[in-house]
Design a protein around this motif. Sequence first.
Motif, PDB file in Angstrom:
ATOM      1  N   ALA A  74      -8.461  68.904  66.584  1.00 28.09           N
ATOM      2  CA  ALA A  74      -8.537  68.380  65.139  1.00 28.09           C
ATOM      3  C   ALA A  74      -8.080  68.138  64.763  1.00 28.09           C
ATOM      4  N   ILE A  75      -7.432  67.272  63.449  1.00 27.93           N
ATOM      5  CA  ILE A  75      -6.116  66.515  62.298  1.00 27.93           C
ATOM      6  C   ILE A  75      -5.395  68.064  62.208  1.00 27.93           C
ATOM      7  N   TRP A  76      -5.823  68.504  61.557  1.00 29.00           N
ATOM      8  CA  TRP A  76      -5.307  69.345  61.420  1.00 29.00           C
ATOM      9  C   TRP A  76      -4.163  70.858  61.804  1.00 29.00           C
ATOM     10  N   ASP A  77      -5.063  70.250  63.355  1.00 29.17           N
ATOM     11  CA  ASP A  77      -4.735  71.667  64.730  1.00 29.17           C
ATOM     12  C   ASP A  77      -3.349  71.067  65.131  1.00 29.17           C
ATOM     13  N   SER A  78      -2.525  70.703  65.037  1.00 27.20           N
ATOM     14  CA  SER A  78      -1.097  69.288  65.439  1.00 27.20           C
ATOM     15  C   SER A  78      -0.234  70.733  65.404  1.00 27.20           C
ATOM     16  N   SER A  79       0.979  70.912  66.400  1.00 26.38           N
ATOM     17  CA  SER A  79       1.651  72.325  66.747  1.00 26.38           C
ATOM     18  C   SER A  79       2.582  71.918  66.515  1.00 26.38           C
ATOM     19  N   SER A 108      -8.179  58.957  68.108  1.00 25.58           N
ATOM     20  CA  SER A 108      -9.758  60.209  68.069  1.00 25.58           C
ATOM     21  C   SER A 108     -10.298  59.099  67.217  1.00 25.58           C
ATOM     22  N   LEU A 109     -11.383  59.579  67.288  1.00 20.26           N
ATOM     23  CA  LEU A 109     -12.516  59.220  66.214  1.00 20.26           C
ATOM     24  C   LEU A 109     -12.860  60.879  65.334  1.00 20.26           C
ATOM     25  N   VAL A 110     -13.285  60.073  64.074  1.00 21.65           N
ATOM     26  CA  VAL A 110     -14.012  60.713  63.082  1.00 21.65           C
ATOM     27  C   VAL A 110     -15.625  59.979  62.758  1.00 21.65           C
ATOM     28  N   PRO A 124     -13.731  70.684  50.009  1.00 20.89           N
ATOM     29  CA  PRO A 124     -12.961  70.493  51.543  1.00 20.89           C
ATOM     30  C   PRO A 124     -14.524  71.088  52.542  1.00 20.89           C
ATOM     31  N   GLU A 125     -15.762  71.601  52.288  1.00 19.32           N
ATOM     32  CA  GLU A 125     -16.064  72.128  53.688  1.00 19.32           C
ATOM     33  C   GLU A 125     -16.741  71.143  54.095  1.00 19.32           C
ATOM     34  N   ASP A 126     -17.229  69.828  53.438  1.00 24.22           N
ATOM     35  CA  ASP A 126     -18.416  69.327  55.144  1.00 24.22           C
ATOM     36  C   ASP A 126     -17.478  68.447  55.704  1.00 24.22           C
ATOM     37  N   ILE A 127     -17.060  69.223  56.694  1.00 27.94           N
ATOM     38  CA  ILE A 127     -16.092  68.627  57.779  1.00 27.94           C
ATOM     39  C   ILE A 127     -16.446  69.944  59.208  1.00 27.94           C
ATOM     40  N   THR A 128     -16.643  69.760  60.437  1.00 27.76           N
ATOM     41  CA  THR A 128     -16.269  70.145  61.451  1.00 27.76           C
ATOM     42  C   THR A 128     -16.044  69.941  62.406  1.00 27.76           C
ATOM     43  N   VAL A 129     -15.824  70.278  63.138  1.00 29.38           N
ATOM     44  CA  VAL A 129     -15.226  69.922  64.977  1.00 29.38           C
ATOM     45  C   VAL A 129     -16.476  70.090  65.617  1.00 29.38           C
ATOM     46  N   PRO A 130     -16.634  68.732  66.446  1.00 25.98           N
ATOM     47  CA  PRO A 130     -17.728  69.163  67.322  1.00 25.98           C
ATOM     48  C   PRO A 130     -17.671  70.518  68.321  1.00 25.98           C
ATOM     49  N   ASN A 131     -19.334  70.022  68.556  1.00 28.68           N
ATOM     50  CA  ASN A 131     -19.196  71.064  69.665  1.00 28.68           C
ATOM     51  C   ASN A 131     -20.239  70.648  70.865  1.00 28.68           C
ATOM     52  N   ALA A 132     -19.571  70.372  71.612  1.00 35.25           N
ATOM     53  CA  ALA A 132     -20.065  69.204  73.091  1.00 35.25           C
ATOM     54  C   ALA A 132     -21.799  69.605  73.025  1.00 35.25           C
ATOM     55  N   GLN A 133     -22.134  71.188  73.520  1.00 35.62           N
ATOM     56  CA  GLN A 133     -23.555  71.432  73.887  1.00 35.62           C
ATOM     57  C   GLN A 133     -24.737  71.017  72.273  1.00 35.62           C
ATOM     58  N   LYS A 134     -23.792  71.802  71.325  1.00 32.39           N
ATOM     59  CA  LYS A 134     -24.892  70.954  70.242  1.00 32.39           C
ATOM     60  C   LYS A 134     -25.050  69.341  70.390  1.00 32.39           C
ATOM     61  N   LEU A 135     -23.824  68.989  70.466  1.00 32.00           N
ATOM     62  CA  LEU A 135     -24.470  67.665  70.305  1.00 32.00           C
ATOM     63  C   LEU A 135     -25.186  67.097  71.762  1.00 32.00           C
ATOM     64  N   THR A 136     -24.952  67.533  72.958  1.00 30.20           N
ATOM     65  CA  THR A 136     -25.032  66.937  73.810  1.00 30.20           C
ATOM     66  C   THR A 136     -27.238  67.574  73.438  1.00 30.20           C
ATOM     67  N   GLN A 137     -27.655  68.542  72.933  1.00 35.09           N
ATOM     68  CA  GLN A 137     -28.737  69.190  72.064  1.00 35.09           C
ATOM     69  C   GLN A 137     -29.289  67.885  71.166  1.00 35.09           C
ATOM     70  N   ALA A 138     -28.265  67.438  70.324  1.00 35.64           N
ATOM     71  CA  ALA A 138     -28.949  66.613  69.161  1.00 35.64           C
ATOM     72  C   ALA A 138     -29.244  65.281  70.284  1.00 35.64           C
ATOM     73  N   VAL A 139     -28.709  65.281  70.919  1.00 31.84           N
ATOM     74  CA  VAL A 139     -28.441  63.105  71.494  1.00 31.84           C
ATOM     75  C   VAL A 139     -29.835  63.629  72.186  1.00 31.84           C
ATOM     76  N   LEU A 140     -29.850  64.941  72.895  1.00 33.44           N
ATOM     77  CA  LEU A 140     -31.414  64.919  73.596  1.00 33.44           C
ATOM     78  C   LEU A 140     -33.262  65.156  72.993  1.00 33.44           C
ATOM     79  N   GLY A 141     -32.021  65.738  71.737  1.00 29.49           N
ATOM     80  CA  GLY A 141     -33.459  66.396  71.068  1.00 29.49           C
ATOM     81  C   GLY A 141     -34.448  66.684  71.599  1.00 29.49           C
TER      82      GLY A 141
END
Length: 376
Positions: free
Chosen positions: A179-184, A323-325, A359-376
């Motif tokens: 996440a962009i806000w996570d940089s140490s 990275s991409l947003v 600020p609420e409408d932003i998240t970090v992606p979850n690969a499993q959920k995105l995969t599910q969304a792509v596969l339907g």
Amino acid sequence: MNMQTFRAATMREAMNMVKAELGAEAVLLSTRELGSGRVEIVAASDPQPKTSVPDFSRIARNTSPTAVSPEILNSMLTELQEMRMEIKQLRSEKSVARRSRQDWDRMVDELRDLASVMGIHGAEDAQAAPIITRLVRGGVEACLARTLVEQASQNARTASDTLWGVKQSLEDALSPAPAIWDSSSRSVAALIGPTGVGKTTTLAKIAAQATFYHGKKVALVAADTYRIGGTEQVKTYAELLGIPWMVAENRNALAGALKRFERADLVLVDTSGHSPWQDSGLAYLDTLTSGLPVERHLCVMANTDGADVSRMVERYRSGGVKSLVVTKTDEARRMGSMLSSVWGTDLQIAHLTTGQNVPEDITVPNAQKLTQAVLG
Ligand SMILES: Nc1nc2c(ncn2[C@@H]2O[C@H](COP(=O)(O)OP(=O)(O)OP(=O)(O)O)[C@@H](O)[C@H]2O)c(=O)[nH]1
Ligand SMILES: [Mg+2]
């Protein structure tokens, strides 16, 4: 005069006999029902038929003993009505059958075309086709879907092995960037991308999340002096969040702002949007950040066509992208273009934005959920 008597089971049958024997000009002399459901017609023909058209209305009005009885007339009319209905029905059934046949043929042609575009031929693809179809329905480009399935099926024995392999590839490709806000360490992040994709709104969301939820010292730089109101937008957000901000109209001003904010944990730079297809837009970004420690994060809209997003990313990548947003996921019906944005690159998605609320409408992606969304 040639007079004959005809008996049959129905009036239609008896009339056909009259017509066959005495011709269309025959005159009905009498008709009657014989009981047991049979009817009788007495008809005659003139050896020298008249050429005039018979007056049917006279027959209907005639009440003499030889005229057609009202019962028989009613039954003839009913029969005639039924025949008309039958003919109408048959005609409509025929046209429906013809139409659905045409639709079916067209559909088969279209599917054949689609299959040949996708390179699907013959029975050996019977396992692959449903998975490719799922991916394409999820918005993945047909050629990319095919590549994924081909790769996954190389060591697969069954369709579910192939599906499992495809899921693994999707999860790998869609694994998130930090996440962009996570940089140490201290970082300077510029949000770049085409016009109107949500760069400034996303910048405000990240600034708010970093400030309030991650305890970072954040500063904003308004480098979008191109669009009327561009700098005011940043100023408004900075004031709302209570964080410092500066305008930077060019590279030197940006260098000055970075110096001024050198003690901030995170400096967010708002850039102006340009068409990715025009070199001038990309040149502006290169000039603005030239020689400065600025990481670029590319914003792309989720509902962009997969092929376009892939070319767009390619164009921006030449100048360096960290990275991409993926923005406006709430407006996308399918998520397949996300895969196109990262496939074949070493890029990952850092954030998804899901609405207009800051600020609420932003998240970090979850690969499993995105995969599910792509596969339907
Ligand atoms: N539905 C939806 N709208 C969004 C989202 N992010 C931003 N928007 C809206 O998109 C519009 C453009 O947002 P901006 O942040 O101004 O976009 P920009 O990329 O900075 O635009 P330019 O500076 O003109 O290139 C605004 O109406 C935002 O509210 C999102 O995640 N979902
Ligand atoms: Mg903007």
